[in-house]
Design a protein around this motif. Structure first.
Motif, PDB file in Angstrom:
ATOM      1  N   ARG A 488      20.896  25.721 -36.144  1.00 59.28           N
ATOM      2  CA  ARG A 488      20.912  24.657 -35.142  1.00 59.28           C
ATOM      3  C   ARG A 488      22.328  24.388 -34.651  1.00 59.28           C
ATOM      4  NH1 ARG A 488      17.310  22.017 -38.794  1.00 59.28           N
ATOM      5  NH2 ARG A 488      18.996  20.600 -39.409  1.00 59.28           N
ATOM      6  N   GLU A 489      23.287  24.475 -35.554  1.00 62.82           N
ATOM      7  CA  GLU A 489      24.673  24.256 -35.136  1.00 62.82           C
ATOM      8  C   GLU A 489      25.141  25.345 -34.182  1.00 62.82           C
ATOM      9  OE1 GLU A 489      27.017  23.980 -38.621  1.00 62.82           O
ATOM     10  OE2 GLU A 489      26.215  22.033 -39.244  1.00 62.82           O
ATOM     11  N   VAL A 490      24.810  26.595 -34.499  1.00 68.54           N
ATOM     12  CA  VAL A 490      25.194  27.696 -33.613  1.00 68.54           C
ATOM     13  C   VAL A 490      24.553  27.531 -32.249  1.00 68.54           C
ATOM     14  CG1 VAL A 490      25.046  30.184 -33.269  1.00 68.54           C
ATOM     15  CG2 VAL A 490      25.602  29.283 -35.527  1.00 68.54           C
ATOM     16  N   LEU A 491      23.252  27.182 -32.218  1.00 72.69           N
ATOM     17  CA  LEU A 491      22.547  26.990 -30.960  1.00 72.69           C
ATOM     18  C   LEU A 491      23.163  25.856 -30.149  1.00 72.69           C
ATOM     19  CD1 LEU A 491      20.194  27.595 -29.079  1.00 72.69           C
ATOM     20  CD2 LEU A 491      18.763  26.122 -30.492  1.00 72.69           C
ATOM     21  N   ALA A 492      23.495  24.776 -30.833  1.00 73.83           N
ATOM     22  CA  ALA A 492      24.087  23.640 -30.123  1.00 73.83           C
ATOM     23  C   ALA A 492      25.453  23.999 -29.545  1.00 73.83           C
ATOM     24  CB  ALA A 492      24.207  22.446 -31.078  1.00 73.83           C
ATOM     25  N   LEU A 493      26.253  24.737 -30.287  1.00 73.23           N
ATOM     26  CA  LEU A 493      27.573  25.129 -29.795  1.00 73.23           C
ATOM     27  C   LEU A 493      27.464  26.076 -28.606  1.00 73.23           C
ATOM     28  CD1 LEU A 493      29.371  25.623 -33.223  1.00 73.23           C
ATOM     29  CD2 LEU A 493      29.901  23.879 -31.518  1.00 73.23           C
ATOM     30  N   LEU A 494      26.491  26.974 -28.643  1.00 74.37           N
ATOM     31  CA  LEU A 494      26.296  27.879 -27.501  1.00 74.37           C
ATOM     32  C   LEU A 494      25.891  27.107 -26.248  1.00 74.37           C
ATOM     33  CD1 LEU A 494      24.479  30.865 -29.255  1.00 74.37           C
ATOM     34  CD2 LEU A 494      26.792  30.860 -28.349  1.00 74.37           C
ATOM     35  N   LYS A 495      25.011  26.114 -26.419  1.00 73.12           N
ATOM     36  CA  LYS A 495      24.617  25.313 -25.264  1.00 73.12           C
ATOM     37  C   LYS A 495      25.794  24.509 -24.721  1.00 73.12           C
ATOM     38  CE  LYS A 495      19.689  24.723 -26.307  1.00 73.12           C
ATOM     39  NZ  LYS A 495      18.599  23.758 -26.586  1.00 73.12           N
ATOM     40  N   GLN A 496      26.595  23.962 -25.617  1.00 76.06           N
ATOM     41  CA  GLN A 496      27.783  23.227 -25.166  1.00 76.06           C
ATOM     42  C   GLN A 496      28.748  24.134 -24.426  1.00 76.06           C
ATOM     43  OE1 GLN A 496      29.514  21.239 -28.526  1.00 76.06           O
ATOM     44  NE2 GLN A 496      27.626  20.160 -29.070  1.00 76.06           N
ATOM     45  N   ALA A 497      28.849  25.393 -24.857  1.00 75.60           N
ATOM     46  CA  ALA A 497      29.731  26.331 -24.170  1.00 75.60           C
ATOM     47  C   ALA A 497      29.242  26.602 -22.755  1.00 75.60           C
ATOM     48  CB  ALA A 497      29.818  27.629 -24.967  1.00 75.60           C
ATOM     49  N   GLU A 498      27.936  26.749 -22.581  1.00 71.33           N
ATOM     50  CA  GLU A 498      27.399  27.000 -21.239  1.00 71.33           C
ATOM     51  C   GLU A 498      27.581  25.782 -20.338  1.00 71.33           C
ATOM     52  OE1 GLU A 498      23.494  28.598 -21.039  1.00 71.33           O
ATOM     53  OE2 GLU A 498      24.222  30.618 -21.502  1.00 71.33           O
ATOM     54  N   LYS A 499      27.400  24.595 -20.905  1.00 70.56           N
ATOM     55  CA  LYS A 499      27.610  23.398 -20.099  1.00 70.56           C
ATOM     56  C   LYS A 499      29.070  23.265 -19.675  1.00 70.56           C
ATOM     57  CE  LYS A 499      23.817  20.683 -22.085  1.00 70.56           C
ATOM     58  NZ  LYS A 499      23.458  19.470 -22.875  1.00 70.56           N
ATOM     59  N   ALA A 500      29.974  23.599 -20.598  1.00 71.38           N
ATOM     60  CA  ALA A 500      31.389  23.511 -20.246  1.00 71.38           C
ATOM     61  C   ALA A 500      31.759  24.537 -19.181  1.00 71.38           C
ATOM     62  CB  ALA A 500      32.243  23.720 -21.495  1.00 71.38           C
ATOM     63  N   THR A 504      33.207  24.213 -15.236  1.00 71.85           N
ATOM     64  CA  THR A 504      34.495  24.920 -15.056  1.00 71.85           C
ATOM     65  C   THR A 504      35.553  24.464 -16.059  1.00 71.85           C
ATOM     66  OG1 THR A 504      35.352  23.382 -13.398  1.00 71.85           O
ATOM     67  CG2 THR A 504      34.021  25.230 -12.594  1.00 71.85           C
ATOM     68  N   ASP A 505      35.120  23.991 -17.212  1.00 74.53           N
ATOM     69  CA  ASP A 505      36.051  23.628 -18.284  1.00 74.53           C
ATOM     70  C   ASP A 505      36.159  24.824 -19.237  1.00 74.53           C
ATOM     71  OD1 ASP A 505      37.653  22.496 -20.151  1.00 74.53           O
ATOM     72  OD2 ASP A 505      36.376  20.752 -20.556  1.00 74.53           O
ATOM     73  N   VAL A 506      36.961  25.807 -18.828  1.00 74.40           N
ATOM     74  CA  VAL A 506      37.043  27.055 -19.573  1.00 74.40           C
ATOM     75  C   VAL A 506      37.605  26.862 -20.982  1.00 74.40           C
ATOM     76  CG1 VAL A 506      38.048  29.374 -19.601  1.00 74.40           C
ATOM     77  CG2 VAL A 506      37.183  28.414 -17.464  1.00 74.40           C
ATOM     78  N   PRO A 507      38.710  26.118 -21.180  1.00 76.05           N
ATOM     79  CA  PRO A 507      39.220  25.957 -22.555  1.00 76.05           C
ATOM     80  C   PRO A 507      38.205  25.352 -23.520  1.00 76.05           C
ATOM     81  CG  PRO A 507      40.879  25.294 -20.963  1.00 76.05           C
ATOM     82  CD  PRO A 507      39.623  25.493 -20.194  1.00 76.05           C
ATOM     83  N   GLN A 508      37.480  24.325 -23.031  1.00 79.67           N
ATOM     84  CA  GLN A 508      36.495  23.697 -23.920  1.00 79.67           C
ATOM     85  C   GLN A 508      35.341  24.648 -24.203  1.00 79.67           C
ATOM     86  OE1 GLN A 508      37.204  20.854 -25.220  1.00 79.67           O
ATOM     87  NE2 GLN A 508      35.340  20.580 -26.428  1.00 79.67           N
ATOM     88  N   ALA A 509      34.926  25.436 -23.210  1.00 76.91           N
ATOM     89  CA  ALA A 509      33.857  26.409 -23.423  1.00 76.91           C
ATOM     90  C   ALA A 509      34.266  27.455 -24.458  1.00 76.91           C
ATOM     91  CB  ALA A 509      33.496  27.080 -22.098  1.00 76.91           C
ATOM     92  N   CYS A 510      35.495  27.935 -24.360  1.00 80.67           N
ATOM     93  CA  CYS A 510      35.980  28.934 -25.319  1.00 80.67           C
ATOM     94  C   CYS A 510      36.076  28.355 -26.723  1.00 80.67           C
ATOM     95  CB  CYS A 510      37.328  29.478 -24.870  1.00 80.67           C
ATOM     96  SG  CYS A 510      37.234  30.489 -23.382  1.00 80.67           S
ATOM     97  N   LEU A 511      36.439  27.070 -26.825  1.00 81.03           N
ATOM     98  CA  LEU A 511      36.502  26.428 -28.131  1.00 81.03           C
ATOM     99  C   LEU A 511      35.117  26.360 -28.770  1.00 81.03           C
ATOM    100  CD1 LEU A 511      38.072  24.917 -30.308  1.00 81.03           C
ATOM    101  CD2 LEU A 511      37.731  22.816 -28.988  1.00 81.03           C
ATOM    102  N   HIS A 512      34.091  25.993 -27.957  1.00 81.16           N
ATOM    103  CA  HIS A 512      32.723  25.937 -28.480  1.00 81.16           C
ATOM    104  C   HIS A 512      32.244  27.330 -28.893  1.00 81.16           C
ATOM    105  CE1 HIS A 512      32.411  21.767 -27.656  1.00 81.16           C
ATOM    106  NE2 HIS A 512      32.295  21.859 -26.340  1.00 81.16           N
ATOM    107  N   LEU A 513      32.560  28.349 -28.092  1.00 83.15           N
ATOM    108  CA  LEU A 513      32.128  29.711 -28.417  1.00 83.15           C
ATOM    109  C   LEU A 513      32.801  30.213 -29.695  1.00 83.15           C
ATOM    110  CD1 LEU A 513      32.030  31.440 -24.923  1.00 83.15           C
ATOM    111  CD2 LEU A 513      30.113  31.100 -26.472  1.00 83.15           C
ATOM    112  N   GLU A 514      34.088  29.931 -29.837  1.00 81.88           N
ATOM    113  CA  GLU A 514      34.794  30.365 -31.044  1.00 81.88           C
ATOM    114  C   GLU A 514      34.223  29.675 -32.281  1.00 81.88           C
ATOM    115  OE1 GLU A 514      39.378  30.572 -32.772  1.00 81.88           O
ATOM    116  OE2 GLU A 514      38.985  30.135 -30.656  1.00 81.88           O
ATOM    117  N   ASN A 515      33.907  28.387 -32.154  1.00 85.00           N
ATOM    118  CA  ASN A 515      33.295  27.673 -33.276  1.00 85.00           C
ATOM    119  C   ASN A 515      31.911  28.211 -33.594  1.00 85.00           C
ATOM    120  OD1 ASN A 515      35.531  26.024 -33.561  1.00 85.00           O
ATOM    121  ND2 ASN A 515      34.728  24.425 -32.218  1.00 85.00           N
TER     122      ASN A 515
END
Length: 596
Positions: A488-500, A504-515
């Motif tokens: 569930r955590e991985v799924l939530a982080l992936l969704k947050q990355a797509e929303k970011a 157009t918030d690239v740094p925040q998207a990359c942070l979610h993807l790395e996490n």
């Protein structure tokens, strides 16, 4: 004129005689042994007669070799050639020992070498002082009808320590021992050892080449060479067994029964054999680390020093700054967890960046681990970064030690494109006025039919949206359908990355993807936290069975996330990154499932 011609032809005829030489040299190779070499500057030699060596035990020789070369310089060629005869000698007594001249035929002329004097040490003399027959202590070359046994050739596991603490480095060496009358041409490891309960670090070799040295084992002469070395870090207490391994060796044994002339023409003089050598298991006793363990201890074992510094001299708001913490010393460097971040909550902090500047040798792992804590100040004024503490276990002292850096004082100035006053930052938001030209549509709450129609459309939209999301996020191999916390955590982080990314918030998207990647790998390896060194994580994934392509993809994903976080212009290439991450996770889960 005739006199000059006579002298010219006489010099021409005698010049080859003067150019012929035959020299002797001796070299101390250590442990009381000497290498005696006779060299003639010609390949046309015969009837080599060695000197009397009554004061020495002849371990090997004479071993003959020839050398020739042609060098072209400015269109002119020069040729050189030589023939050498080599002995390995052991003195029978100490003191000044003389070696007489040897002789050899070069062309039609007999040439004698120079005489030598050798100064023998006390170790060599003790071998003779017992009065025993030299053959009982110094092996002579055996006949080929004598079978080579495990006493003549064997492989042994040698450890630098037999008793260590958890996480303390121990050097494991596989050494080959063979008698001087046996030559080793090839060595082949049949099966790679499987170490359990230890993290291993390979030590680089010399591309499979071995470099033997003369040693004594229980009074018997052997040649010894290192075949393979590991630096091991035990991860659990108790007795750990180093499993046996098997080497396939190709041997050449001297054949002294063969006629020397026949051996010269048919390439003989030695007989080739193959032999399997298996090591014996070796035990290491691992002591547990003392209890209770300090609160700040994360598993570092060794001896370390710590320091910190701010890399930027001019600190301004909205500009990236770095607090660099340097850990220097020796121990389990690659397994060290970064210290707690000193960045206060008043700043925007980024994940720590680790740089490995260590090297692995026979003495252990030593060097520096660099931890960069990056932050962006949002307020002006004076601040103080607290001291960074680091706790480790010193195996030599048998106790825990805590070291810390000095606090860092910061003075933050106002940066460009920011409205900062004191320690407060004001943000002005302009709202566009509402237009009253067209009234907003108003629905009658009393209209039951209208409300029912809206409710039906709303339910239908939810069902369609749920089906679309189910197809989009369906990763059965990731076990996301089951209620597992990590999934569930991985799924939530992936969704947050797509929303970011959509925002157009690239740094925040990359942070979610790395996490998300880190959380997935952490769950896959069943670890509480990932190692500070990414290469160590890749080694663990390789042990899990990941292919080189999957490891390369994982490395590229992390690098892309890092670039996207700190280089926003890189954002145009980030659109398909969440899909690549999901595909990689699915492939990893399928591979792990197949191996089970």
């Amino acid at each position: 004129m005739r006199k000059h011609l006579f002298l010219f032809f006489l010099t021409t005829l005698c010049l080859p005689l003067f150019s012929q030489s035959f020299t002797a040299s001796v070299e101390n190779v250590g442990n009381g042994y000497f290498r005696l070499t006779f060299t003639a500057n010609s390949k046309e030699v015969s009837q080599f007669t060695p000197p009397s060596l009554t004061d020495f035990n002849v371990l090997s020789g004479p071993n003959s070799s020839t050398y020739s070369s042609i060098v072209f310089v400015n269109g002119k060629s020069s040729r050189s050639e030589s023939t050498s005869y080599t002995y390995i000698l052991s003195p029978k007594r100490k003191g000044s020992l003389k070696i007489g001249p040897a002789s050899i035929h070069i062309g039609n002329r007999t040439v004698r070498s120079n005489a030598l004097t050798v100064q023998a040490n006390a170790q060599a003399s003790s071998q003779q002082s017992s009065g025993r027959q030299p053959q009982n202590q110094i092996p002579r070359p055996e006949r080929t009808n004598a079978k080579i046994s495990g006493k003549d050739v064997y492989v042994e596991v040698v450890t630098s320590k037999s008793k260590v603490y958890e996480q303390e480095a121990v050097l494991i060496t596989y050494k080959l021992y063979y008698r001087p009358d046996v030559q080793i041409t090839t060595t082949q490891l049949m099966d790679k050892p499987e170490f359990k309960g230890m993290v291993m670090q390979d030590l680089p070799g010399d591309n499979g080449n071995i470099h033997p040295t003369l040693v004594k084992v229980n009074g018997v002469n052997y040649r010894s060479a290192v075949l393979m070395q590991y630096l091991a870090f035990p991860q659990q207490s108790g007795q750990i067994t180093i499993p046996p391994v098997t080497y396939k060796l190709t041997l050449l044994q001297a054949d002294q029964t063969e006629d020397p002339l026949e051996a010269f023409f048919n390439g003989g003089g030695h007989i080739s054999r193959q032999m399997l050598c298996q090591t014996k298991p070796k035990n290491i006793q691992v002591q547990p680390l003392p209890s209770p363990r300090p609160a700040g201890f994360t598993g570092a074992v060794g001896n370390f020093e710590i320091s910190s510094a701010i890399l930027e001299k001019d600190l301004r708001t909205a500009n990236l700054a770095t607090c660099r913490v340097t850990l220097k010393g020796s121990g389990n460097m690659k397994l060290i967890t970064p210290p707690v971040s000193p960045i206060p909550t008043e700043f925007d902090a980024y994940p720590v960046k680790t740089e490995d500047r260590t090297k692995t040798t026979e003495q252990g792992q030593s060097g520096e681990m660099i931890f960069d804590y990056r932050f962006v100040p949002r307020s002006t004024g004076d601040f103080t970064l607290p001291a960074v503490s680091f706790t480790f276990f010193d195996p030599e002292a048998g106790a825990y030690r805590t070291i810390q850096t000095a606090p860092c004082k910061l003075h933050i100035e106002q940066g460009k494109n920011t409205d900062v006053k004191g320690n407060e930052q004001e943000e002005t938001v302009q709202l566009a006025p509402l237009s009253s030209a067209e009234p907003l549509p108003v629905f009658d709450p009393e209209n039951v039919w209208h409300r029912g129609t809206l409710l039906c459309f709303f339910l239908l939209w939810i069902l369609l949206r749920r089906g679309k999301d189910s197809d989009k996020w369906s990763l059965p191999t990731l076990s996301l359908r089951r209620k597992q916390t990590s999934s569930r955590e991985v799924l939530a982080l992936l969704k947050q990355a797509e929303k970011a990314l959509a925002a157009t918030d690239v740094p925040q998207a990359c942070l979610h993807l790395e996490n998300a990647l880190n959380r997935f790998v952490q769950s896959l390896l069943k670890l509480e936290s990932l190692p500070a060194d990414s290469s160590q994580t890749e080694n663990l994934l390789q042990q899990k069975g990941l292919t080189p392509d999957l490891l390369t993809t994982y490395h590229d994903l992390l690098e892309t996330c890092h670039m996207g976080r700190f280089a926003p212009t890189f954002g145009n290439e980030m659109n398909n990154l969440p899909e690549r991450a999901k595909t990689w996770m699915q492939q990893v889960e399928e591979l792990v499932k197949e191996k089970k």
